[in-house]
Design a protein around this motif. Structure first.
Motif, short mmCIF file in Angstrom:
data_model
loop_
_atom_site.label_atom_id
_atom_site.label_comp_id
_atom_site.label_asym_id
_atom_site.label_seq_id
_atom_site.Cartn_x
_atom_site.Cartn_y
_atom_site.Cartn_z
N GLN A 99 56.20 40.08 -2.57
CA GLN A 99 56.72 39.18 -3.60
C GLN A 99 58.24 39.28 -3.72
O GLN A 99 58.80 40.38 -3.74
CB GLN A 99 56.08 39.57 -4.93
CG GLN A 99 56.74 38.90 -6.12
CD GLN A 99 56.21 39.47 -7.41
OE1 GLN A 99 55.30 38.92 -7.97
NE2 GLN A 99 56.76 40.58 -7.86
N PHE A 100 58.89 38.13 -3.78
CA PHE A 100 60.30 38.02 -4.16
C PHE A 100 60.46 36.64 -4.78
O PHE A 100 60.60 35.66 -4.07
CB PHE A 100 61.24 38.17 -2.96
CG PHE A 100 62.70 38.20 -3.37
CD1 PHE A 100 63.36 37.06 -3.78
CD2 PHE A 100 63.39 39.39 -3.37
CE1 PHE A 100 64.69 37.09 -4.16
CE2 PHE A 100 64.73 39.44 -3.75
CZ PHE A 100 65.38 38.29 -4.14
N SER A 101 60.37 36.58 -6.09
CA SER A 101 60.31 35.30 -6.78
C SER A 101 61.33 35.23 -7.90
O SER A 101 61.46 36.17 -8.69
CB SER A 101 58.90 35.09 -7.34
OG SER A 101 58.80 33.88 -8.03
N ILE A 102 62.03 34.11 -7.97
CA ILE A 102 62.99 33.86 -9.04
C ILE A 102 62.41 32.73 -9.89
O ILE A 102 62.06 31.67 -9.36
CB ILE A 102 64.37 33.46 -8.48
CG1 ILE A 102 64.85 34.51 -7.48
CG2 ILE A 102 65.37 33.28 -9.62
CD1 ILE A 102 66.05 34.06 -6.66
N CYS A 103 62.30 32.97 -11.18
CA CYS A 103 61.73 31.97 -12.08
C CYS A 103 62.84 31.26 -12.85
O CYS A 103 63.75 31.91 -13.38
CB CYS A 103 60.75 32.61 -13.05
SG CYS A 103 59.85 31.44 -14.08
N PHE A 104 62.75 29.93 -12.88
CA PHE A 104 63.74 29.09 -13.56
C PHE A 104 63.06 28.27 -14.64
O PHE A 104 61.86 28.01 -14.57
CB PHE A 104 64.40 28.13 -12.56
CG PHE A 104 65.30 28.81 -11.58
CD1 PHE A 104 66.65 28.93 -11.83
CD2 PHE A 104 64.79 29.34 -10.41
CE1 PHE A 104 67.49 29.57 -10.92
CE2 PHE A 104 65.62 29.98 -9.50
CZ PHE A 104 66.97 30.09 -9.76
N ARG A 105 63.84 27.85 -15.61
CA ARG A 105 63.41 26.84 -16.57
C ARG A 105 64.04 25.52 -16.12
O ARG A 105 65.19 25.50 -15.68
CB ARG A 105 63.88 27.18 -17.97
CG ARG A 105 63.24 28.40 -18.56
CD ARG A 105 63.69 28.59 -20.03
NE ARG A 105 63.33 29.90 -20.50
CZ ARG A 105 64.14 30.96 -20.51
NH1 ARG A 105 65.38 30.87 -20.08
NH2 ARG A 105 63.71 32.12 -20.97
N ALA A 106 63.27 24.45 -16.26
CA ALA A 106 63.77 23.14 -15.85
C ALA A 106 63.20 22.08 -16.78
O ALA A 106 62.25 22.33 -17.53
CB ALA A 106 63.38 22.84 -14.40
#
Length: 157
Positions: A99-106
């Protein structure tokens, strides 16, 4: 292609790749969350996917949301980075990805809901109804963090 998620499982195969990826919590004006049902594991998730060469990370968010849902999105901010080496995903082709995940709000800025080859369902879900969906624990964590507006992380796109 099928996928099996392993979370702190001693029987998990060893990882043989790491791919930077993104997920996006896209919320409409009614506060509903854009959710996809993945075709590879049948679970509900935030839209997202792998970062491609030549893209900024915000371009990846916009592209993946569009490809998987038909929604045009605009990145607002970043809510977290997830790199737990105890979470690996095994794919049918032999890849075992750490796992290598970046979470964003959009937010949505156009488009219409549609499925893709990666999604069997796409829908807007009220936050109170998220608990009824089959969502992997690591994805639930991303959703909880992203919905907590007290936590914001600036990013350079």
């Amino acid at each position: 292609m099928g996928r099996i998620d392993y979370l702190h499982d001693p029987a998990a195969p060893p990882a043989n790749s790491v791919v930077p990826s993104v997920v996006a919590l896209v919320q409409n004006d009614a506060g509903q969350v854009l959710m996809i049902k993945r075709s590879d594991n049948g679970r509900w998730a935030l839209p997202g996917g792998g970062h491609d060469v030549g893209e900024s990370i915000s371009d990846t968010v916009v592209r993946e949301v569009w490809e998987e849902t038909g929604v045009k999105a605009e990145v607002v901010d970043m809510s977290g980075i997830y790199t737990d080496p105890g979470h690996v995903m095994q794919y049918d082709d032999g890849e075992v990805r750490q796992q290598f995940s970046i979470c964003f709000r959009a937010r949505p800025v156009g488009g219409e809901l549609r499925t893709s080859n990666e999604t069997t369902e796409v829908r807007w879900v009220a936050p109170a109804d998220l608990s009824e969906l089959d969502i992997h624990p690591t994805m639930r964590l991303r959703i909880e963090h992203a919905m907590d507006r007290r936590q914001t992380t600036p990013y350079i796109g």
